[in-house]
Design a protein around this motif. Structure first.
Motif, PDB file in Angstrom:
ATOM      1  N   SER A  41       0.832  -1.205   0.000  1.00 55.50           N
ATOM      2  CA  SER A  41       0.000   0.000   0.000  1.00 55.50           C
ATOM      3  C   SER A  41       0.865   1.251   0.000  1.00 55.50           C
ATOM      4  O   SER A  41       1.792   1.388   0.774  1.00 55.50           O
ATOM      5  N   GLY A  42       0.560   2.173  -0.897  1.00 56.89           N
ATOM      6  CA  GLY A  42       1.257   3.446  -0.945  1.00 56.89           C
ATOM      7  C   GLY A  42       2.524   3.449  -1.778  1.00 56.89           C
ATOM      8  O   GLY A  42       3.113   4.485  -1.984  1.00 56.89           O
ATOM      9  N   GLY A  43       2.969   2.356  -2.273  1.00 57.47           N
ATOM     10  CA  GLY A  43       4.208   2.321  -3.050  1.00 57.47           C
ATOM     11  C   GLY A  43       4.075   2.963  -4.410  1.00 57.47           C
ATOM     12  O   GLY A  43       5.033   3.495  -4.951  1.00 57.47           O
ATOM     13  N   GLY A  44       2.899   2.925  -4.992  1.00 56.04           N
ATOM     14  CA  GLY A  44       2.687   3.473  -6.323  1.00 56.04           C
ATOM     15  C   GLY A  44       2.568   4.980  -6.330  1.00 56.04           C
ATOM     16  O   GLY A  44       2.619   5.602  -7.382  1.00 56.04           O
ATOM     17  N   ASN A  45       2.415   5.602  -5.192  1.00 56.39           N
ATOM     18  CA  ASN A  45       2.234   7.045  -5.137  1.00 56.39           C
ATOM     19  C   ASN A  45       3.533   7.810  -4.937  1.00 56.39           C
ATOM     20  O   ASN A  45       3.508   9.026  -4.849  1.00 56.39           O
ATOM     21  N   ALA A  46       4.648   7.121  -4.869  1.00 57.76           N
ATOM     22  CA  ALA A  46       5.927   7.798  -4.660  1.00 57.76           C
ATOM     23  C   ALA A  46       6.274   8.686  -5.861  1.00 57.76           C
ATOM     24  O   ALA A  46       6.751   9.807  -5.685  1.00 57.76           O
ATOM     25  N   GLY A  47       6.034   8.208  -7.055  1.00 54.72           N
ATOM     26  CA  GLY A  47       6.305   9.008  -8.249  1.00 54.72           C
ATOM     27  C   GLY A  47       5.421  10.235  -8.312  1.00 54.72           C
ATOM     28  O   GLY A  47       5.875  11.329  -8.665  1.00 54.72           O
ATOM     29  N   LEU A  48       4.163  10.072  -7.949  1.00 55.68           N
ATOM     30  CA  LEU A  48       3.236  11.200  -7.935  1.00 55.68           C
ATOM     31  C   LEU A  48       3.654  12.235  -6.892  1.00 55.68           C
ATOM     32  O   LEU A  48       3.547  13.435  -7.134  1.00 55.68           O
ATOM     33  N   ALA A  49       4.157  11.790  -5.779  1.00 53.58           N
ATOM     34  CA  ALA A  49       4.612  12.721  -4.737  1.00 53.58           C
ATOM     35  C   ALA A  49       5.801  13.546  -5.225  1.00 53.58           C
ATOM     36  O   ALA A  49       5.878  14.746  -4.928  1.00 53.58           O
ATOM     37  N   PHE A  50       6.713  12.939  -5.970  1.00 50.89           N
ATOM     38  CA  PHE A  50       7.850  13.690  -6.505  1.00 50.89           C
ATOM     39  C   PHE A  50       7.386  14.708  -7.554  1.00 50.89           C
ATOM     40  O   PHE A  50       7.916  15.822  -7.620  1.00 50.89           O
ATOM     41  N   ILE A  51       6.405  14.349  -8.361  1.00 53.09           N
ATOM     42  CA  ILE A  51       5.900  15.275  -9.377  1.00 53.09           C
ATOM     43  C   ILE A  51       5.216  16.466  -8.713  1.00 53.09           C
ATOM     44  O   ILE A  51       5.471  17.627  -9.067  1.00 53.09           O
ATOM     45  N   VAL A  52       4.354  16.194  -7.736  1.00 53.39           N
ATOM     46  CA  VAL A  52       3.660  17.280  -7.046  1.00 53.39           C
ATOM     47  C   VAL A  52       4.661  18.152  -6.282  1.00 53.39           C
ATOM     48  O   VAL A  52       4.555  19.381  -6.279  1.00 53.39           O
ATOM     49  N   GLY A  53       5.646  17.534  -5.650  1.00 54.30           N
ATOM     50  CA  GLY A  53       6.676  18.300  -4.942  1.00 54.30           C
ATOM     51  C   GLY A  53       7.463  19.190  -5.888  1.00 54.30           C
ATOM     52  O   GLY A  53       7.782  20.330  -5.561  1.00 54.30           O
ATOM     53  N   GLY A  54       7.783  18.681  -7.060  1.00 60.36           N
ATOM     54  CA  GLY A  54       8.500  19.482  -8.054  1.00 60.36           C
ATOM     55  C   GLY A  54       7.673  20.662  -8.536  1.00 60.36           C
ATOM     56  O   GLY A  54       8.194  21.767  -8.709  1.00 60.36           O
ATOM     57  N   ILE A  55       6.380  20.434  -8.736  1.00 64.25           N
ATOM     58  CA  ILE A  55       5.502  21.526  -9.160  1.00 64.25           C
ATOM     59  C   ILE A  55       5.424  22.601  -8.087  1.00 64.25           C
ATOM     60  O   ILE A  55       5.457  23.807  -8.378  1.00 64.25           O
ATOM     61  N   VAL A  56       5.348  22.191  -6.825  1.00 63.29           N
ATOM     62  CA  VAL A  56       5.295  23.158  -5.722  1.00 63.29           C
ATOM     63  C   VAL A  56       6.569  23.989  -5.671  1.00 63.29           C
ATOM     64  O   VAL A  56       6.531  25.205  -5.481  1.00 63.29           O
ATOM     65  N   VAL A  57       7.717  23.362  -5.865  1.00 68.13           N
ATOM     66  CA  VAL A  57       8.992  24.089  -5.840  1.00 68.13           C
ATOM     67  C   VAL A  57       9.074  25.071  -7.000  1.00 68.13           C
ATOM     68  O   VAL A  57       9.484  26.226  -6.819  1.00 68.13           O
ATOM     69  N   VAL A  58       8.668  24.657  -8.182  1.00 69.04           N
ATOM     70  CA  VAL A  58       8.706  25.540  -9.350  1.00 69.04           C
ATOM     71  C   VAL A  58       7.768  26.736  -9.148  1.00 69.04           C
ATOM     72  O   VAL A  58       8.136  27.879  -9.443  1.00 69.04           O
ATOM     73  N   LEU A  59       6.574  26.497  -8.615  1.00 72.32           N
ATOM     74  CA  LEU A  59       5.646  27.596  -8.368  1.00 72.32           C
ATOM     75  C   LEU A  59       6.169  28.548  -7.298  1.00 72.32           C
ATOM     76  O   LEU A  59       5.966  29.762  -7.386  1.00 72.32           O
ATOM     77  N   ALA A  60       6.865  28.026  -6.309  1.00 72.15           N
ATOM     78  CA  ALA A  60       7.450  28.893  -5.277  1.00 72.15           C
ATOM     79  C   ALA A  60       8.536  29.784  -5.876  1.00 72.15           C
ATOM     80  O   ALA A  60       8.634  30.963  -5.544  1.00 72.15           O
ATOM     81  N   ILE A  61       9.342  29.245  -6.766  1.00 74.81           N
ATOM     82  CA  ILE A  61      10.399  30.035  -7.409  1.00 74.81           C
ATOM     83  C   ILE A  61       9.783  31.115  -8.296  1.00 74.81           C
ATOM     84  O   ILE A  61      10.212  32.273  -8.279  1.00 74.81           O
TER      85      ILE A  61
END
Length: 62
Positions: free
Chosen positions: A7-27
């Motif tokens: 459970s939850g192993g498939g969402n690791a890639g999605l978490a990195f994508i969302v985290g990257g989007i948050v960082v780009v929007l902050a910049i």
């Protein structure tokens, strides 16, 4: 029955994508709101408007 232990192993890639989007929007927000850390230029606006005198045409007398 087999237990699902992945459970939850498939969402690791999605978490990195969302985290990257948050960082780009902050910049982007930093550069938009802080103007990239640059000081605004002091501009002096001095406008002088000289117009010729305009008079109404003469009214013919009766």
């Amino acid at each position: 029955m087999a237990d699902n232990t992945n459970s939850g192993g498939g969402n690791a890639g999605l978490a990195f994508i969302v985290g990257g989007i948050v960082v780009v929007l902050a910049i982007i927000a930093y550069f938009v709101f802080a103007r990239g850390g640059m000081e605004p230029e002091a501009k002096s606006v001095d406008v002088d408007v000289n117009l010729p005198e305009v008079s109404a045409p003469a009214v013919p007398g009766n």
